[in-house]
Design a protein around this motif. Structure first.
Motif, PDB file in Angstrom:
ATOM      1  N   PHE A   1       0.832  -1.212   0.000  1.00  0.00           N
ATOM      2  CA  PHE A   1       0.000   0.000   0.000  1.00  0.00           C
ATOM      3  C   PHE A   1       0.862   1.256   0.000  1.00  0.00           C
ATOM      4  O   PHE A   1       1.997   1.250   0.488  1.00  0.00           O
ATOM      5  CB  PHE A   1      -0.896   0.013   1.241  1.00  0.00           C
ATOM      6  CG  PHE A   1      -1.659  -1.274   1.441  1.00  0.00           C
ATOM      7  CD1 PHE A   1      -2.800  -1.538   0.718  1.00  0.00           C
ATOM      8  CD2 PHE A   1      -1.212  -2.230   2.358  1.00  0.00           C
ATOM      9  CE1 PHE A   1      -3.491  -2.731   0.898  1.00  0.00           C
ATOM     10  CE2 PHE A   1      -1.898  -3.410   2.543  1.00  0.00           C
ATOM     11  CZ  PHE A   1      -3.037  -3.670   1.815  1.00  0.00           C
ATOM     12  N   GLN A   2       0.251   2.330  -0.493  1.00  0.00           N
ATOM     13  CA  GLN A   2       0.978   3.600  -0.517  1.00  0.00           C
ATOM     14  C   GLN A   2       1.350   4.062   0.896  1.00  0.00           C
ATOM     15  O   GLN A   2       2.431   4.571   1.138  1.00  0.00           O
ATOM     16  CB  GLN A   2       0.121   4.674  -1.201  1.00  0.00           C
ATOM     17  CG  GLN A   2       0.828   6.014  -1.268  1.00  0.00           C
ATOM     18  CD  GLN A   2      -0.006   7.079  -1.968  1.00  0.00           C
ATOM     19  OE1 GLN A   2      -1.067   6.796  -2.514  1.00  0.00           O
ATOM     20  NE2 GLN A   2       0.481   8.301  -1.971  1.00  0.00           N
ATOM     21  N   THR A   3       0.393   3.883   1.832  1.00  0.00           N
ATOM     22  CA  THR A   3       0.633   4.353   3.211  1.00  0.00           C
ATOM     23  C   THR A   3       1.148   3.214   4.095  1.00  0.00           C
ATOM     24  O   THR A   3       1.036   3.289   5.316  1.00  0.00           O
ATOM     25  CB  THR A   3      -0.647   4.957   3.801  1.00  0.00           C
ATOM     26  OG1 THR A   3      -1.711   4.024   3.591  1.00  0.00           O
ATOM     27  CG2 THR A   3      -0.991   6.282   3.161  1.00  0.00           C
TER      28      THR A   3
ATOM     29  N   GLU B   1       0.234   2.330  -5.570  1.00  0.00           N
ATOM     30  CA  GLU B   1       1.114   3.491  -5.406  1.00  0.00           C
ATOM     31  C   GLU B   1       2.193   3.224  -4.354  1.00  0.00           C
ATOM     32  O   GLU B   1       2.305   3.973  -3.374  1.00  0.00           O
ATOM     33  CB  GLU B   1       0.293   4.719  -4.975  1.00  0.00           C
ATOM     34  CG  GLU B   1      -0.861   5.032  -5.873  1.00  0.00           C
ATOM     35  CD  GLU B   1      -0.515   6.089  -6.927  1.00  0.00           C
ATOM     36  OE1 GLU B   1       0.683   6.369  -7.107  1.00  0.00           O
ATOM     37  OE2 GLU B   1      -1.441   6.592  -7.561  1.00  0.00           O
TER      38      GLU B   1
END
Lengths: 409, 227
Positions: free
Chosen positions: B89-91, B167
């Motif tokens: 995941f992006q975060t 992302e």
């Protein structure tokens, strides 16, 4: 790592909201445990008091007037000894013991004394008609309060001193006497001495310890010896009945009146009723407090859990993305509820017990001990409430859309 | 590996219908490195959700290894995510109160591995991403790049066939971005399929195929080779 580890670490990370819920559950359990604990020991105290009081029901001749409950045999009126037999055959529930008495005033060694004729238990056993009744060791009455205590204590006592507390004695010879402490002092007699009474010579079997009652100044001899020497015939002044306190406050009196309509039944039922009513009220109130506080606790837990689900949405979504099933997520929240319930139950039990130990002697002069059974009740109730309160939040967590883990989902 | 046939997904937003995926047909082969690019709202993340078995499309069919993914029950799809599909995941989505080691253990815990097996494998994976000296650190004690590397190690925990990355370099600086992409390229070389959503052309350049989505439909298909 296991699910328990995940639950425990999350709770340690966010302790504040959990402490609020825990406090509510703990207070609910505390209230229940403290009040129940005091009520149980108050009940036991009443039982103990009744036991030390001895007879709590008196059967008197119809014309007798009762001035002093503890000198109920000094009115001079008599009734047939056969009434004792009738009561024994009736096998009324709640009757733990029968103690017929006949009092005769006389003098011994130049001193005025009251000789009280009593019937030893061996006398009952000797009468074949009464054998097998099993009334003294049977489980008459209820299993609460004084009944079980009294029945147990009466079952095997053969110490002459038992007369002071249990109103009966196992064996007493035709020419044996038991002296109250004051009577022994007055007559300067001790165990083994010969004592002339009512024209007969008696051997002193025992001297009772001081009880602070009229029994201290009495001389106890076999009922039939007193009847014979005083030439009264087969009569008694009173039949003392040791009854279960609950029954003494209930149906026993009407049953006794029905069985012996020609007598007067006197009881301390009002005292018993009042004390029992207070205990019952306390017991019921404890459940009311418990329910209210647990309801508050449940609301608090539900609210905290809903907030927790909202706060952990991304974490739940991540777990689902990583392969967590809905049942795993449900268990994650219900597991937390179980921890809250168990900790709240134990803390509430400990707090409630300490509170009872502190308040019991101050409020009701009752000495309180921990009751392990209440721990089970506390644990089950607190856990059940916590789990039920967390059920909907857990379902909501399990129903979250895992797509929320993505950046712009 | 994946075969999508006429997959359509729409959202209702303030009385309007937004088409996220518009009857798309795509095929993704085993050991492919696919970059999905496109402007915001073009359906990239929706497509990733559909591929991850987390969003059943309104219409169409999604085949994973020949099986219709959304004909499987929920529990089976969750199991599939735990064994064959990995996410980045992006975060990063690390659990903040767990250490790096414990975060990597999560997929194995869900898969029923013993604690001993979890610790051994998680330590090995953290070593692989160069974080053997950070295993007891919490995410808050790690840099963004280190957190993403923990997330990469977590993705590999159950040895997935396919890695879906949303992302993954979006929150990283240039240098760390390159490092993370090198790891993904390495995982690809191990034989895994990598499907990557990105806005960044440099990141997309690591893929050997790029799928550009515009208004929920493939705009053009061009083959690129990893740098």
């Amino acid at each position: 790592m296991k699910i328990q580890h995940l639950i425990w670490k999350e709770m340690r990370k966010r302790p504040t909201p959990m402490i609020t819920s825990l406090l509510a559950v703990t207070l609910g359990v505390m209230a229940l445990v403290a009040i129940q604990n005091i009520a149980v020991f108050s009940q036991k105290k009443i039982a103990g008091d009744m036991e030390s009081l001895g007879a709590n029901v008196l059967v008197l001749p119809p014309n007798a007037s009762l001035q002093d409950y503890y000198a109920a045999d000094m009115h001079g009126e008599t009734m047939p000894e056969e009434f004792v037999t009738r009561l024994a055959f009736a096998r009324l529930p709640g009757v733990e013991n029968l103690a017929p008495k006949l009092c005769v005033e006389t003098s011994a060694s130049g001193q005025d004394v009251v000789v009280t004729g009593i019937l030893p238990r061996s006398e009952y056993q000797a009468k074949s008609a009464w054998q097998g009744l099993g009334m003294f060791a049977s489980d008459v009455g209820s299993d609460r309060g004084c009944c079980s205590t009294t029945a147990t204590s009466l079952a095997g006592s053969d110490d002459p001193n038992s007369l002071a507390t249990e109103r009966t004695i196992q064996d007493l010879g035709a020419r044996e006497v038991i002296l109250g402490s004051l009577a022994a002092e007055k007559l300067s007699a001790k165990v083994g001495d010969e004592l002339p009474l009512l024209g007969g010579d008696f051997n002193v079997l025992a001297v009772l310890p001081e009880a602070g009652t009229v029994d201290d100044s009495r001389v106890f001899a076999h009922l039939h010896s007193v009847q014979e020497l005083a030439e009264t015939g087969p009569v008694v002044n009173v039949i003392e009945i040791v009854a279960c306190c609950e029954d003494a406050a209930g149906s026993l009196i009407s049953n006794l009146s029905a069985e012996l309509p020609e007598t007067k039944i006197v009881t301390i039922s009002q005292v018993v009723q009042t004390q029992l009513a207070v205990n019952t009220l306390m017991s019921r109130l404890s459940w009311v407090f418990f329910s209210i506080l647990l309801l508050v606790g449940a609301s608090s837990i539900a609210s905290v859990m809903f907030a927790n689900v909202t706060e952990r949405r991304q974490e739940i979504g991540t777990l689902m993305a990583l392969g967590a099933s809905r049942s795993f997520v449900t268990r994650l929240f219900l597991g937390k509820a179980v921890v809250l319930g168990v900790v709240g139950g134990i803390a509430g039990y400990a707090g409630g017990t300490v509170l009872a130990i502190i308040l019991g002697p101050r409020l009701l002069s009752v000495s309180v001990q921990p009751l392990p059974m209440l721990l089970v009740t506390s644990l089950v109730a607190a856990t059940l409430v916590a789990v039920m309160a967390s059920f909907l939040p857990a379902r909501r967590a399990a129903g979250l859309d895992p797509c929320l883990v993505f950046n712009d989902a | 590996m994946y075969q999508l046939n006429e997959v359509t997904q729409t959202y209702h937003c303030r009385g309007k219908i937004v088409t996220a995926l518009n009857s798309i047909d795509i095929s993704i082969e085993d050991n492919e490195f696919l970059a999905i690019v496109g402007p915001s709202g073009s359906g990239k993340t929706t497509l990733l959700s559909v591929l991850g078995g987390m969003l059943k499309p309104e219409h169409g069919e999604v085949l994973f290894d020949g099986d219709s993914l959304y004909d499987l029950p929920l529990a089976r799809r969750a199991q599939l995510r735990g064994t064959k599909i990995g996410f980045v995941f992006q975060t990063f989505n690390l659990v903040p109160w767990l250490t790096a080691l414990e975060n990597v253990q999560i997929p194995m815990m869900l898969g029923g591995f013993s604690s001993k097996q979890q610790i051994a494998r998680a330590s090995e994976l953290l070593e692989r991403v160069g974080l053997h000296d950070r295993i007891d650190h919490h995410p808050g004690e790690l840099s963004q790049g280190q957190q993403q590397r923990v997330a990469l190690a977590r993705t590999l925990a159950n040895d997935p066939q396919v890695i879906l990355a949303d992302e993954p370099t979006g929150n990283l600086d240039h240098e760390t971005r390159h490092q993370v992409m090198e790891y993904l390229a390495e995982f690809h070389r191990d034989g895994r399929t990598i499907i990557l959503v990105t806005h960044d052309a440099d990141t997309a350049a690591f893929a050997n195929r790029t799928l550009r989505l515009v208004h929920g439909a493939p705009h053009s298909n061009e083959a690129l080779h990893a740098a």
